[in-house]
Design an enzyme around this catalytic site. Structure first.
Site, PDB file in Angstrom:
ATOM      1  N   CYS A  36       4.990   9.600   0.511  1.00 12.33           N
ATOM      2  CA  CYS A  36       3.655  10.186   0.500  1.00 12.33           C
ATOM      3  C   CYS A  36       3.599  11.182  -0.642  1.00 12.33           C
ATOM      4  O   CYS A  36       4.431  12.078  -0.723  1.00 12.33           O
ATOM      5  CB  CYS A  36       3.337  10.896   1.821  1.00 12.33           C
ATOM      6  SG  CYS A  36       1.770  11.794   1.761  1.00 12.33           S
ATOM      7  N   ARG A  74       0.843  -1.208   0.000  1.00 14.49           N
ATOM      8  CA  ARG A  74       0.000   0.000   0.000  1.00 14.49           C
ATOM      9  C   ARG A  74       0.880   1.261   0.000  1.00 14.49           C
ATOM     10  O   ARG A  74       0.967   1.967  -0.993  1.00 14.49           O
ATOM     11  CB  ARG A  74      -0.941  -0.014   1.227  1.00 14.49           C
ATOM     12  CG  ARG A  74      -2.105   0.960   1.122  1.00 14.49           C
ATOM     13  CD  ARG A  74      -1.769   2.381   1.487  1.00 14.49           C
ATOM     14  NE  ARG A  74      -1.201   2.503   2.838  1.00 14.49           N
ATOM     15  CZ  ARG A  74      -0.632   3.609   3.291  1.00 14.49           C
ATOM     16  NH1 ARG A  74      -0.544   4.679   2.523  1.00 14.49           N
ATOM     17  NH2 ARG A  74      -0.115   3.658   4.505  1.00 14.49           N
ATOM     18  N   ASP A  75       1.558   1.513   1.113  1.00 12.58           N
ATOM     19  CA  ASP A  75       2.347   2.744   1.249  1.00 12.58           C
ATOM     20  C   ASP A  75       3.435   2.798   0.174  1.00 12.58           C
ATOM     21  O   ASP A  75       3.718   3.859  -0.396  1.00 12.58           O
ATOM     22  CB  ASP A  75       2.976   2.772   2.656  1.00 12.58           C
ATOM     23  CG  ASP A  75       3.409   4.164   3.093  1.00 12.58           C
ATOM     24  OD1 ASP A  75       3.576   5.035   2.228  1.00 12.58           O
ATOM     25  OD2 ASP A  75       3.604   4.374   4.294  1.00 12.58           O
ATOM     26  N   ASN A 118       9.757   4.172   3.742  1.00 12.35           N
ATOM     27  CA  ASN A 118       9.403   3.631   5.042  1.00 12.35           C
ATOM     28  C   ASN A 118      10.625   2.949   5.636  1.00 12.35           C
ATOM     29  O   ASN A 118      11.595   2.660   4.941  1.00 12.35           O
ATOM     30  CB  ASN A 118       8.294   2.591   4.878  1.00 12.35           C
ATOM     31  CG  ASN A 118       6.933   3.223   4.660  1.00 12.35           C
ATOM     32  OD1 ASN A 118       6.359   3.777   5.580  1.00 12.35           O
ATOM     33  ND2 ASN A 118       6.432   3.148   3.444  1.00 12.35           N
ATOM     34  N   HIS A 145       4.644   4.123  12.949  1.00 13.04           N
ATOM     35  CA  HIS A 145       4.819   4.083  11.486  1.00 13.04           C
ATOM     36  C   HIS A 145       5.884   5.121  11.154  1.00 13.04           C
ATOM     37  O   HIS A 145       5.614   6.312  11.100  1.00 13.04           O
ATOM     38  CB  HIS A 145       3.485   4.399  10.809  1.00 13.04           C
ATOM     39  CG  HIS A 145       3.554   4.435   9.317  1.00 13.04           C
ATOM     40  ND1 HIS A 145       2.970   3.469   8.522  1.00 13.04           N
ATOM     41  CD2 HIS A 145       4.129   5.310   8.460  1.00 13.04           C
ATOM     42  CE1 HIS A 145       3.185   3.760   7.247  1.00 13.04           C
ATOM     43  NE2 HIS A 145       3.883   4.879   7.176  1.00 13.04           N
ATOM     44  N   HIS A 153       9.411   6.571   9.084  1.00 13.78           N
ATOM     45  CA  HIS A 153      10.076   6.619   7.780  1.00 13.78           C
ATOM     46  C   HIS A 153      11.580   6.826   7.967  1.00 13.78           C
ATOM     47  O   HIS A 153      12.030   7.252   9.021  1.00 13.78           O
ATOM     48  CB  HIS A 153       9.478   7.747   6.933  1.00 13.78           C
ATOM     49  CG  HIS A 153       8.185   7.364   6.272  1.00 13.78           C
ATOM     50  ND1 HIS A 153       7.905   7.641   4.962  1.00 13.78           N
ATOM     51  CD2 HIS A 153       7.097   6.709   6.733  1.00 13.78           C
ATOM     52  CE1 HIS A 153       6.702   7.185   4.645  1.00 13.78           C
ATOM     53  NE2 HIS A 153       6.184   6.619   5.708  1.00 13.78           N
TER      54      HIS A 153
HETATM   55 ZN    ZN Z   1       4.318   5.774   5.465  1.00 15.82          ZN
END
Ligand code: ZN
Length: 328
Positions: A264, A37-38, A273, A231, A233
């Site tokens: 993002c 996803r990310d 990430n 979460h 990075h």
């Molecule tokens: Zn992220």
């Protein structure tokens, strides 16, 4: 209590620390893989459905028990996620896997629940500027949206946990510094809206360990069992240091991405990430079990590379190789 495999289970079955504690096979930290996803939403290329499924198979085979497999957003905004229903359908066939997706609103949640996902995550921006750019809503409007999603979940799928990641919790590319009191207030508002867990996201890679320690300590004090994942990075190289800082103050759930894929689209300059391979190496080397087989995890880079030719794939551990005699 959740009935699906994944984060809540890993936490509730964790054995107490200290001498004489019962030996448990449950991992001591829970790692949620967010690459599909990310990661995929941040790259230029579009991975084919078949390649995504092969990649997810390899991630699950490595022992990852929760994977964020995509997001339910309009395909015209994120063409990389146009096939999310097919990807979810495939992921649901993998035994013991908690299939999680990101949804930005009630409409996305409706589609995700209809697809049969095990868990929902919603992004709520701590920074007003990022909130408007990312979801075109103010923070207060997002909290209202949360209430609506929770009501829908309660009515249609009461066993499906809803979690929130507070993005830009450590700083915002658009706004600059984000007030820590604001972050905690918003976290409490989200918990009050009925979500199961509220985590903190360093969307822009601006966090440092002292800040991570401070903010997660406050989050855990204020939210108790509803305090969620870290979460983080690696934009400025502090991803692992920040994870360790979070671990030191009691955080046991971490999001990361294979090969450090991610970023993002509305946080210019933010990329990467925390690398799952390096995170697993760090914890396992410390004697903190992750449930993940590092060799198989490194092997899961092959379907990622094959599905996204030309895309940079990061990670120090895969480059260096495993130390002689390494055993998970
Ligand atoms: Zn992220």
């Amino acid at each position: 209590m959740s009935t699906v495999p994944g984060r809540s289970q890993a936490i509730s079955h964790r054995s107490p620390e200290g001498e004489g504690a019962p030996v448990s096979n449950a991992p001591q930290v829970h790692i949620s893989e967010v690459g599909p996803r990310d990661g995929l939403q941040s790259v230029q290329g579009v991975m084919s459905t078949a390649d995504k499924c092969r990649w997810i198979d390899a991630l699950a085979a490595a022992g990852l028990r929760e994977i964020e497999v995509g997001s339910f957003v309009p395909a015209k905004l994120l063409p990389q996620m146009a096939d999310v229903v097919d990807v979810v359908r495939h992921a649901l066939t993998l035994p013991g896997l908690c299939v999680m997706v990101l949804v930005p609103n009630r409409r996305g949640a409706q589609a995700a629940l209809a697809a049969g996902v095990h868990k929902l995550t919603l992004p709520v921006s701590a920074s007003e500027a990022h909130s408007l750019a990312n979801v075109r809503k103010t923070r207060e409007q997002m909290v209202e949206e949360l209430r609506s999603v929770v009501a829908l979940r309660n009515a249609e799928a009461p066993g499906v946990p809803v979690e929130v990641g507070l993005s830009t919790a450590f700083g915002c590319t658009l706004q600059g510094a984000v007030d820590e009191d604001d972050v905690i207030r918003l976290a409490l508002a989200c918990a009050d809206a009925g979500v199961d867990e509220v985590g903190l996201s360093d969307t822009t890679g601006m966090a440092h360990p002292a800040q991570v320690r401070r903010l997660f300590t406050r989050l855990r004090a204020e939210l108790g069992d509803h305090a969620g994942a870290a979460h983080l990075h690696n934009t400025r190289g502090l991803g692992l240091a920040n994870c360790l800082a979070a671990f030191d103050v009691g955080v046991r759930s971490f999001d990361s991405s294979l090969g450090g894929l991610g970023g993002c689209p509305y946080a210019p300059g933010a990329s990467g990430n925390v690398v799952t391979e390096d995170l697993v190496f760090m914890f396992e080397a410390m004697g903190v079990s992750t449930g993940v087989d590092l060799q198989k995890l490194i092997a899961a880079r092959e379907p990622l590379k094959a599905g996204l030719p030309g895309e940079p794939v990061y990670g120090m551990t895969p480059e260096a190789g495993l130390p002689k005699g390494w055993r998970t």
